[in-house]
Design a protein around this motif. Structure first.
Motif, PDB file in Angstrom:
ATOM      1  N   HIS A 211      -2.473   4.414 -13.837  1.00 19.02           N
ATOM      2  CA  HIS A 211      -1.502   3.963 -14.835  1.00 19.02           C
ATOM      3  C   HIS A 211      -0.544   2.922 -14.254  1.00 19.02           C
ATOM      4  O   HIS A 211      -0.123   1.999 -14.974  1.00 19.02           O
ATOM      5  CB  HIS A 211      -0.716   5.153 -15.373  1.00 19.02           C
ATOM      6  CG  HIS A 211      -1.522   6.062 -16.243  1.00 19.02           C
ATOM      7  ND1 HIS A 211      -2.240   5.615 -17.332  1.00 19.02           N
ATOM      8  CD2 HIS A 211      -1.736   7.413 -16.183  1.00 19.02           C
ATOM      9  CE1 HIS A 211      -2.854   6.630 -17.907  1.00 19.02           C
ATOM     10  NE2 HIS A 211      -2.570   7.728 -17.236  1.00 19.02           N
ATOM     11  N   TYR A 212      -0.215   3.055 -12.991  1.00 17.49           N
ATOM     12  CA  TYR A 212       0.672   2.075 -12.344  1.00 17.49           C
ATOM     13  C   TYR A 212       0.060   0.673 -12.438  1.00 17.49           C
ATOM     14  O   TYR A 212       0.742  -0.292 -12.780  1.00 17.49           O
ATOM     15  CB  TYR A 212       0.900   2.467 -10.880  1.00 17.49           C
ATOM     16  CG  TYR A 212       1.912   1.593 -10.164  1.00 17.49           C
ATOM     17  CD1 TYR A 212       3.214   2.031  -9.961  1.00 17.49           C
ATOM     18  CD2 TYR A 212       1.568   0.325  -9.696  1.00 17.49           C
ATOM     19  CE1 TYR A 212       4.149   1.229  -9.304  1.00 17.49           C
ATOM     20  CE2 TYR A 212       2.483  -0.482  -9.053  1.00 17.49           C
ATOM     21  CZ  TYR A 212       3.774  -0.026  -8.858  1.00 17.49           C
ATOM     22  OH  TYR A 212       4.702  -0.822  -8.205  1.00 17.49           O
ATOM     23  N   LYS A 213      -1.234   0.582 -12.129  1.00 22.36           N
ATOM     24  CA  LYS A 213      -1.883  -0.731 -12.181  1.00 22.36           C
ATOM     25  C   LYS A 213      -1.925  -1.267 -13.604  1.00 22.36           C
ATOM     26  O   LYS A 213      -1.772  -2.481 -13.824  1.00 22.36           O
ATOM     27  CB  LYS A 213      -3.295  -0.647 -11.599  1.00 22.36           C
ATOM     28  CG  LYS A 213      -3.960  -2.018 -11.502  1.00 22.36           C
ATOM     29  CD  LYS A 213      -5.236  -1.990 -10.705  1.00 22.36           C
ATOM     30  CE  LYS A 213      -5.788  -3.408 -10.528  1.00 22.36           C
ATOM     31  NZ  LYS A 213      -7.025  -3.424  -9.740  1.00 22.36           N
ATOM     32  N   GLU A 214      -2.131  -0.380 -14.562  1.00 24.65           N
ATOM     33  CA  GLU A 214      -2.139  -0.809 -15.962  1.00 24.65           C
ATOM     34  C   GLU A 214      -0.788  -1.370 -16.374  1.00 24.65           C
ATOM     35  O   GLU A 214      -0.702  -2.328 -17.150  1.00 24.65           O
ATOM     36  CB  GLU A 214      -2.506   0.375 -16.864  1.00 24.65           C
ATOM     37  CG  GLU A 214      -3.949   0.831 -16.715  1.00 24.65           C
ATOM     38  CD  GLU A 214      -4.212   2.158 -17.416  1.00 24.65           C
ATOM     39  OE1 GLU A 214      -3.244   2.751 -17.942  1.00 24.65           O
ATOM     40  OE2 GLU A 214      -5.388   2.600 -17.434  1.00 24.65           O
ATOM     41  N   ILE A 215       0.280  -0.779 -15.853  1.00 25.69           N
ATOM     42  CA  ILE A 215       1.638  -1.213 -16.221  1.00 25.69           C
ATOM     43  C   ILE A 215       2.047  -2.475 -15.467  1.00 25.69           C
ATOM     44  O   ILE A 215       2.571  -3.427 -16.059  1.00 25.69           O
ATOM     45  CB  ILE A 215       2.655  -0.086 -15.936  1.00 25.69           C
ATOM     46  CG1 ILE A 215       2.369   1.138 -16.813  1.00 25.69           C
ATOM     47  CG2 ILE A 215       4.089  -0.578 -16.166  1.00 25.69           C
ATOM     48  CD1 ILE A 215       3.103   2.392 -16.373  1.00 25.69           C
ATOM     49  N   SER A 216       1.815  -2.494 -14.155  1.00 19.47           N
ATOM     50  CA  SER A 216       2.349  -3.575 -13.323  1.00 19.47           C
ATOM     51  C   SER A 216       1.347  -4.681 -13.009  1.00 19.47           C
ATOM     52  O   SER A 216       1.727  -5.780 -12.597  1.00 19.47           O
ATOM     53  CB  SER A 216       2.867  -3.018 -11.997  1.00 19.47           C
ATOM     54  OG  SER A 216       1.778  -2.689 -11.143  1.00 19.47           O
ATOM     55  N   GLY A 217       0.056  -4.388 -13.174  1.00 21.10           N
ATOM     56  CA  GLY A 217      -0.955  -5.385 -12.838  1.00 21.10           C
ATOM     57  C   GLY A 217      -1.372  -5.371 -11.388  1.00 21.10           C
ATOM     58  O   GLY A 217      -2.274  -6.116 -10.982  1.00 21.10           O
ATOM     59  N   LYS A 218      -0.739  -4.523 -10.586  1.00 18.90           N
ATOM     60  CA  LYS A 218      -1.074  -4.408  -9.167  1.00 18.90           C
ATOM     61  C   LYS A 218      -1.163  -2.939  -8.794  1.00 18.90           C
ATOM     62  O   LYS A 218      -0.590  -2.071  -9.456  1.00 18.90           O
ATOM     63  CB  LYS A 218      -0.010  -5.097  -8.297  1.00 18.90           C
ATOM     64  CG  LYS A 218       0.058  -6.606  -8.498  1.00 18.90           C
ATOM     65  CD  LYS A 218       1.207  -7.209  -7.714  1.00 18.90           C
ATOM     66  CE  LYS A 218       0.939  -7.226  -6.232  1.00 18.90           C
ATOM     67  NZ  LYS A 218       2.037  -7.894  -5.485  1.00 18.90           N
ATOM     68  N   ASN A 219      -1.874  -2.650  -7.699  1.00 24.13           N
ATOM     69  CA  ASN A 219      -1.914  -1.288  -7.191  1.00 24.13           C
ATOM     70  C   ASN A 219      -0.578  -0.925  -6.543  1.00 24.13           C
ATOM     71  O   ASN A 219       0.137  -1.808  -6.037  1.00 24.13           O
ATOM     72  CB  ASN A 219      -3.034  -1.126  -6.157  1.00 24.13           C
ATOM     73  CG  ASN A 219      -4.406  -1.219  -6.789  1.00 24.13           C
ATOM     74  OD1 ASN A 219      -4.620  -0.770  -7.914  1.00 24.13           O
ATOM     75  ND2 ASN A 219      -5.340  -1.821  -6.074  1.00 24.13           N
ATOM     76  N   ILE A 220      -0.264   0.361  -6.512  1.00 22.71           N
ATOM     77  CA  ILE A 220       1.015   0.780  -5.916  1.00 22.71           C
ATOM     78  C   ILE A 220       1.106   0.328  -4.464  1.00 22.71           C
ATOM     79  O   ILE A 220       2.133  -0.203  -4.040  1.00 22.71           O
ATOM     80  CB  ILE A 220       1.193   2.317  -5.945  1.00 22.71           C
ATOM     81  CG1 ILE A 220       0.975   2.885  -7.335  1.00 22.71           C
ATOM     82  CG2 ILE A 220       2.585   2.704  -5.445  1.00 22.71           C
ATOM     83  CD1 ILE A 220       1.024   4.403  -7.379  1.00 22.71           C
ATOM     84  N   ASP A 221       0.045   0.545  -3.689  1.00 24.40           N
ATOM     85  CA  ASP A 221       0.120   0.216  -2.268  1.00 24.40           C
ATOM     86  C   ASP A 221       0.311  -1.280  -2.036  1.00 24.40           C
ATOM     87  O   ASP A 221       0.920  -1.686  -1.041  1.00 24.40           O
ATOM     88  CB  ASP A 221      -1.094   0.742  -1.501  1.00 24.40           C
ATOM     89  CG  ASP A 221      -2.413   0.485  -2.202  1.00 24.40           C
ATOM     90  OD1 ASP A 221      -2.441   0.463  -3.428  1.00 24.40           O
ATOM     91  OD2 ASP A 221      -3.429   0.315  -1.500  1.00 24.40           O
ATOM     92  N   GLU A 222      -0.187  -2.104  -2.948  1.00 25.17           N
ATOM     93  CA  GLU A 222       0.051  -3.553  -2.828  1.00 25.17           C
ATOM     94  C   GLU A 222       1.527  -3.878  -3.009  1.00 25.17           C
ATOM     95  O   GLU A 222       2.056  -4.793  -2.370  1.00 25.17           O
ATOM     96  CB  GLU A 222      -0.773  -4.305  -3.873  1.00 25.17           C
ATOM     97  CG  GLU A 222      -2.272  -4.246  -3.651  1.00 25.17           C
ATOM     98  CD  GLU A 222      -3.032  -4.960  -4.753  1.00 25.17           C
ATOM     99  OE1 GLU A 222      -3.601  -6.024  -4.476  1.00 25.17           O
ATOM    100  OE2 GLU A 222      -3.049  -4.456  -5.895  1.00 25.17           O
ATOM    101  N   ASP A 223       2.190  -3.129  -3.893  1.00 25.55           N
ATOM    102  CA  ASP A 223       3.620  -3.364  -4.127  1.00 25.55           C
ATOM    103  C   ASP A 223       4.502  -2.715  -3.083  1.00 25.55           C
ATOM    104  O   ASP A 223       5.728  -2.910  -3.099  1.00 25.55           O
ATOM    105  CB  ASP A 223       4.018  -2.826  -5.514  1.00 25.55           C
ATOM    106  CG  ASP A 223       3.681  -3.806  -6.632  1.00 25.55           C
ATOM    107  OD1 ASP A 223       3.432  -4.991  -6.313  1.00 25.55           O
ATOM    108  OD2 ASP A 223       3.671  -3.388  -7.800  1.00 25.55           O
ATOM    109  N   LEU A 224       3.907  -1.935  -2.178  1.00 21.31           N
ATOM    110  CA  LEU A 224       4.691  -1.217  -1.168  1.00 21.31           C
ATOM    111  C   LEU A 224       4.541  -1.817   0.231  1.00 21.31           C
ATOM    112  O   LEU A 224       4.766  -1.132   1.225  1.00 21.31           O
ATOM    113  CB  LEU A 224       4.280   0.263  -1.138  1.00 21.31           C
ATOM    114  CG  LEU A 224       4.795   1.121  -2.288  1.00 21.31           C
ATOM    115  CD1 LEU A 224       4.135   2.488  -2.253  1.00 21.31           C
ATOM    116  CD2 LEU A 224       6.318   1.269  -2.220  1.00 21.31           C
ATOM    117  N   ASP A 225       4.155  -3.074   0.311  1.00 24.73           N
ATOM    118  CA  ASP A 225       3.965  -3.708   1.620  1.00 24.73           C
ATOM    119  C   ASP A 225       5.221  -3.652   2.486  1.00 24.73           C
ATOM    120  O   ASP A 225       5.137  -3.626   3.716  1.00 24.73           O
ATOM    121  CB  ASP A 225       3.517  -5.163   1.464  1.00 24.73           C
ATOM    122  CG  ASP A 225       2.025  -5.270   1.160  1.00 24.73           C
ATOM    123  OD1 ASP A 225       1.291  -4.315   1.490  1.00 24.73           O
ATOM    124  OD2 ASP A 225       1.601  -6.286   0.590  1.00 24.73           O
TER     125      ASP A 225
END
Length: 315
Positions: A211-225
């Motif tokens: 669901h995170y990817k559906e909302i933000s367009g990116k995977n969570i781990d990509e946004d947590l660099d």
């Protein structure tokens, strides 16, 4: 005088991951003093010479070789341990000997073991060291990481398949907002982020990941660099085969330090009976080469043979 091909073979035997024991026996064992002198003269990366022309081993390389000679022994010892003892000792080493750069090992243990396996590791830690794992994590780790790591090693997650999809969507939005506002407050300091990542079941967190990817367009781990520990937590829970493939690939680089190399033994020994087949498939997909071929090209001797035997289990 030592032959050029023998010098090359010995240099290779002393390089990489582990030691090529058979080459040492077959070549060094038959050499006379003049041939050993020729080896020293022809191997300035191993030997140094002082102002009096005295030849001696370079101290740095002696220390490295001690570690390389021990790799096979350490792999065998780790493999024959009860898995609970193994995880307890790995956790202790990460806390005491390796320092903050190795705290990710604690995340690996806490997030890729079942609830019963993690409980078993905590019991083993208590028996081996007369402390609880939780209290040692709280004592040795400081700052923002402490709350996350104490909660992770203390967890006993629900392991059923049921997932409340509405709750997963809501919590995915919570994570999106927390990561979006990272300039105001680090996600690792957000209590809701910690609650979700340390208490929710793995199927629930995998639903959040989707669901995170559906909302933000990116995977969570990509946004947590920017937040390594949260990134490792998400990867270990949601994409463990990708996580282990990346750890293995880094450990198999020839120029990495000895602590990084140790991950090769740790991952193969701890995953050989669990998900090695899936890790091999993911490794090949990510790097375009089989894990077996990479180990063949990088490791040496009995250590290499033992690793290849372990990863061949289960297909």
């Amino acid at each position: 005088m030592a032959l050029p091909n023998e010098l090359e073979a010995l240099t290779e035997a002393f390089s990489g991951h582990g030691i090529h024991e058979q080459a040492l026996v077959s070549i060094l064992g038959k050499w006379h003093p003049e041939e050993r002198k020729s080896f020293r003269k022809g191997s300035p990366h191993f030997f140094v010479e002082d102002e009096r022309n005295f030849e001696r081993w370079d101290d740095h390389h002696v220390r490295l070789l001690k570690h390389e000679f021990m790799r096979f022994k350490n792999a065998v010892v780790l493999w024959t341990m009860h898995p609970w003892e193994r995880d307890a000792r790995l956790a202790k080493e990460a806390l005491i000997k390796k320092g903050p750069q190795s705290h990710g090992i604690l995340i690996e243990i806490a997030c890729t073991r079942s609830a019963e396996e993690l409980l078993g590791a905590r019991r083993a830690y208590h028996s081996l060291f007369d402390h609880s794992l939780e209290e040692d994590v709280a004592h040795h780790i400081h700052g923002s990481e402490r709350k996350l790591l104490v909660a992770l090693v203390s967890a006993y997650r629900y392991e059923g398949s049921k997932v409340n999809d509405d709750a997963a969507k809501f919590e995915a939005k919570t994570l999106v907002n927390a990561i979006k506002d990272a300039n105001k407050r680090k996600p690792i300091d957000d209590e809701e982020v910690i609650r979700v990542l340390t208490t929710r079941s793995k199927p629930h967190l995998q639903a959040i990941y989707k669901h995170y990817k559906e909302i933000s367009g990116k995977n969570i781990d990509e946004d947590l660099d920017a937040d390594l520990r949260l990134k490792e937590t998400v990867q270990c829970i949601c994409t463990p085969q990708k996580y282990f493939s990346q750890v293995l690939n880094t450990a198999l680089k020839r120029d990495v330090d000895k602590k990084t190399k140790k991950a090769l033994t740790r991952v193969i020994v701890t995953r050989a009976d669990t998900d090695m087949k899936e890790i091999k498939e993911e490794y090949n997909k990510l790097y375009g080469v089989s894990l077996s071929k990479k180990i063949e090209d990088t490791a040496n001797g009995n250590y290499k043979d033992f690793l290849l035997t372990l990863i061949a289990r289960g297909g």
